[in-house]
Write an enzyme that holds these catalytic residues in place. Structure first.
Site, mmCIF file in Angstrom:
data_model
loop_
_atom_site.group_PDB
_atom_site.id
_atom_site.type_symbol
_atom_site.label_atom_id
_atom_site.label_comp_id
_atom_site.label_asym_id
_atom_site.label_seq_id
_atom_site.Cartn_x
_atom_site.Cartn_y
_atom_site.Cartn_z
ATOM 1 N N SER A 72 -0.858 22.992 7.688
ATOM 2 C CA SER A 72 -0.001 24.064 7.174
ATOM 3 C C SER A 72 1.360 24.040 7.843
ATOM 4 O O SER A 72 1.482 23.647 9.011
ATOM 5 C CB SER A 72 -0.680 25.420 7.444
ATOM 6 O OG SER A 72 0.235 26.480 7.307
ATOM 7 N N TYR B 180 -4.281 31.233 14.296
ATOM 8 C CA TYR B 180 -4.451 30.380 13.109
ATOM 9 C C TYR B 180 -3.585 29.127 13.235
ATOM 10 O O TYR B 180 -4.078 28.003 13.091
ATOM 11 C CB TYR B 180 -4.103 31.155 11.835
ATOM 12 C CG TYR B 180 -3.886 30.266 10.643
ATOM 13 C CD1 TYR B 180 -2.621 30.115 10.071
ATOM 14 C CD2 TYR B 180 -4.941 29.540 10.102
ATOM 15 C CE1 TYR B 180 -2.426 29.273 8.997
ATOM 16 C CE2 TYR B 180 -4.741 28.690 9.033
ATOM 17 C CZ TYR B 180 -3.483 28.561 8.483
ATOM 18 O OH TYR B 180 -3.293 27.710 7.425
ATOM 19 N N LYS C 197 -4.595 24.986 13.759
ATOM 20 C CA LYS C 197 -4.128 23.856 12.939
ATOM 21 C C LYS C 197 -3.505 22.777 13.820
ATOM 22 O O LYS C 197 -3.722 21.576 13.613
ATOM 23 C CB LYS C 197 -3.121 24.337 11.890
ATOM 24 C CG LYS C 197 -3.730 25.142 10.755
ATOM 25 C CD LYS C 197 -4.728 24.325 9.943
ATOM 26 C CE LYS C 197 -5.263 25.091 8.762
ATOM 27 N NZ LYS C 197 -6.285 24.345 8.004
HETATM 28 C C1 WQD Z 1 5.672 35.287 1.921
HETATM 29 C C2 WQD Z 1 6.866 36.228 1.952
HETATM 30 C C3 WQD Z 1 6.604 38.090 3.464
HETATM 31 C C4 WQD Z 1 3.315 39.947 1.204
HETATM 32 C C5 WQD Z 1 1.329 32.537 5.165
HETATM 33 C C6 WQD Z 1 0.796 31.728 6.310
HETATM 34 C C7 WQD Z 1 0.891 30.268 5.989
HETATM 35 C C8 WQD Z 1 0.220 29.983 4.661
HETATM 36 C C9 WQD Z 1 0.799 30.853 3.562
HETATM 37 C C10 WQD Z 1 -2.018 29.204 5.083
HETATM 38 C C11 WQD Z 1 7.236 36.697 3.356
HETATM 39 C C12 WQD Z 1 6.683 38.564 2.015
HETATM 40 C C13 WQD Z 1 4.311 39.078 1.608
HETATM 41 C C14 WQD Z 1 3.644 41.276 0.821
HETATM 42 C C15 WQD Z 1 5.953 40.787 1.258
HETATM 43 N N1 WQD Z 1 -1.173 30.195 4.747
HETATM 44 N N2 WQD Z 1 5.609 39.494 1.628
HETATM 45 N N3 WQD Z 1 4.965 41.642 0.867
HETATM 46 O O1 WQD Z 1 3.623 34.568 5.573
HETATM 47 O O2 WQD Z 1 5.049 32.774 4.424
HETATM 48 O O3 WQD Z 1 2.705 32.255 4.998
HETATM 49 O O4 WQD Z 1 0.635 32.211 3.983
HETATM 50 O O5 WQD Z 1 -1.774 28.068 5.322
HETATM 51 O O6 WQD Z 1 0.243 29.552 7.003
HETATM 52 O O7 WQD Z 1 1.628 31.970 7.437
HETATM 53 O O8 WQD Z 1 3.171 33.856 3.176
HETATM 54 O O9 WQD Z 1 2.808 35.093 1.089
HETATM 55 O O10 WQD Z 1 2.216 36.229 3.310
HETATM 56 O O11 WQD Z 1 4.616 35.904 2.679
HETATM 57 O O12 WQD Z 1 7.145 41.159 1.291
HETATM 58 O O13 WQD Z 1 2.783 42.131 0.437
HETATM 59 O O14 WQD Z 1 6.540 37.404 1.230
HETATM 60 O O15 WQD Z 1 7.330 38.938 4.334
HETATM 61 O O16 WQD Z 1 8.656 36.819 3.424
HETATM 62 P P1 WQD Z 1 3.730 33.435 4.612
HETATM 63 P P2 WQD Z 1 3.121 35.323 2.539
#
Ligand code: WQD
Length: 337
Positions: free
Chosen positions: A125, A149, A153
């Site tokens: 990841s 997490y 990885k």
């Molecule tokens: C994306 C953007 C949030 C939810 C994570 C893990 C990564 C991978 C993918 C496994 C950010 C914003 C999110 C919400 C929001 N997983 N957001 N409201 O954090 O980039 O990555 O998931 O491999 O390892 O770290 O993904 O989809 O949670 O967030 O505003 O209800 O959406 O702040 O900017 P992230 P995400």
């Protein structure tokens, strides 16, 4: 027929990769304990591929089971998807993540070595890069964990590197996913998170179906074009095809590699909301809230190495990701039953 073992193959990425592997002429076998997936996906996979699905319920940490499966089916390579992936949960329950993700990897490699299967594709990841000093991110960037997490990885990648150094007969393809989203265009399989979705796209999709009242946008004061977080969203079918390209390379060239699987383009939260509104045909209500602890401003890939080594590049657009997610979510509001 080239038999491939998919650990965690009933999960979101695993199930889509299963479809791409069958289309490419491989014979995938699913091993899953259904701790973070649903057996209901199996019938959908049969419907999409038109072929019976070979599947076994069990743990990747069961060395006897895995080595027997590898022997029985003459498995040529393993794609290791099985693992927990929620950043926040890993902070609350680190030992659960170390056990499942790190011990699972250890037991898998022990079983593979016992059964003389030494070709491994690993689901890593972009979280291994932590908060990058700049973007786009190349594979040469330093690794730094920002959660148990992410730590799990990095440790798994280092375990693979140690194995490759100790045993030249081994070869591995480490794939660093950016933000997987979307669903198979049939609308039969897609992301089906248990409980409240942590990730943006499934949450937006549940707001669009009315299952959730509104999207909370975690922060609009980041140093980004519109203030909201920027990520490299990649269609899960592009990601699946990236696994096929990695497997082809691993089996044909016997070389090892670590590559980013991303599009190379960043999109903000507000851009995703706008694109999803176009896909579903109505507004997606949201409220700007405080930042989520641990979030970073920007994260997107330099995908050049994967293109050079694997001849693979993401093809699908953000609009495709939203249209395919909407089709899946609107037809399966409760996921797999
Ligand atoms: C994306 C953007 C949030 C939810 C994570 C893990 C990564 C991978 C993918 C496994 C950010 C914003 C999110 C919400 C929001 N997983 N957001 N409201 O954090 O980039 O990555 O998931 O491999 O390892 O770290 O993904 O989809 O949670 O967030 O505003 O209800 O959406 O702040 O900017 P992230 P995400």
């Amino acid at each position: 027929m080239t038999n491939i073992l998919l650990t965690g193959g009933a999960g979101y990425i695993g199930s889509h990769t299963y479809v791409a592997l069958v289309a490419a002429g491989y014979r995938p076998i699913i091993l899953d304990d259904y701790s973070n997936s649903h057996p209901g996906v199996l019938a959908r996979l049969e419907e999409i591929t038109g072929k019976p699905v070979l599947h076994v319920r069990g743990s990747v940490a069961d060395v006897g089971l895995v080595s027997a499966l590898v022997d029985e089916h003459k498995v040529q390579a393993v794609i290791h998807f099985a693992g927990f992936k929620a950043v926040g949960e890993s902070v609350a329950e680190p030992l659960k993540y170390f056990d499942n993700n790190i011990t699972g990897m250890l037991r898998l490699m022990q079983a593979m070595d016992q059964a003389n299967c030494r070709a491994l594709v690993f689901s890593s990841s972009a979280t291994v890069y932590g908060d990058p000093a700049s973007v786009p991110i190349t594979e040469a960037f330093p690794l730094r964990h920002t959660s148990p997490y992410g730590y799990s990885k990095i440790v798994c990648e280092e375990m693979i590197a140690a194995m490759l150094a100790a045993k030249p007969a081994w070869r591995a393809g480490v794939l660093r996913y950016f933000n997987p989203v979307g669903a198979h265009p049939s609308g039969l399989i897609g992301e089906s998170p248990q409980g409240v979705p942590n990730n943006l796209m499934p949450y937006v999709a549940q707001v669009a179906t009315g299952k959730r009242a509104q999207l909370n946008i975690w922060g609009a004061d980041y140093p980004t074009p519109d203030g909201t977080g920027v990520r490299d969203y990649i269609h899960v079918m592009d990601l699946a095809e990236g696994h096929v390209a990695a497997l082809d390379a691993l089996l044909k060239t016997e070389s090892s590699f670590t590559v980013n699987l991303g599009t190379g383009q960043g999109h903000s939260v507000l851009e995703v909301v706008r694109a999803f509104s176009l896909a579903c045909g109505h507004a997606v209500p949201y409220e700007i809230c405080a930042r989520r602890p641990g979030d970073i401003a920007q994260c997107y890939a330099d995908p050049a190495l994967a293109q050079r080594l694997l001849g693979w590049r993401a093809q699908r657009t953000l609009a495709d990701m939203c249209v395919d997610t909407w089709r899946w979510q609107s037809r399966n509001p409760e996921g797999y039953s």
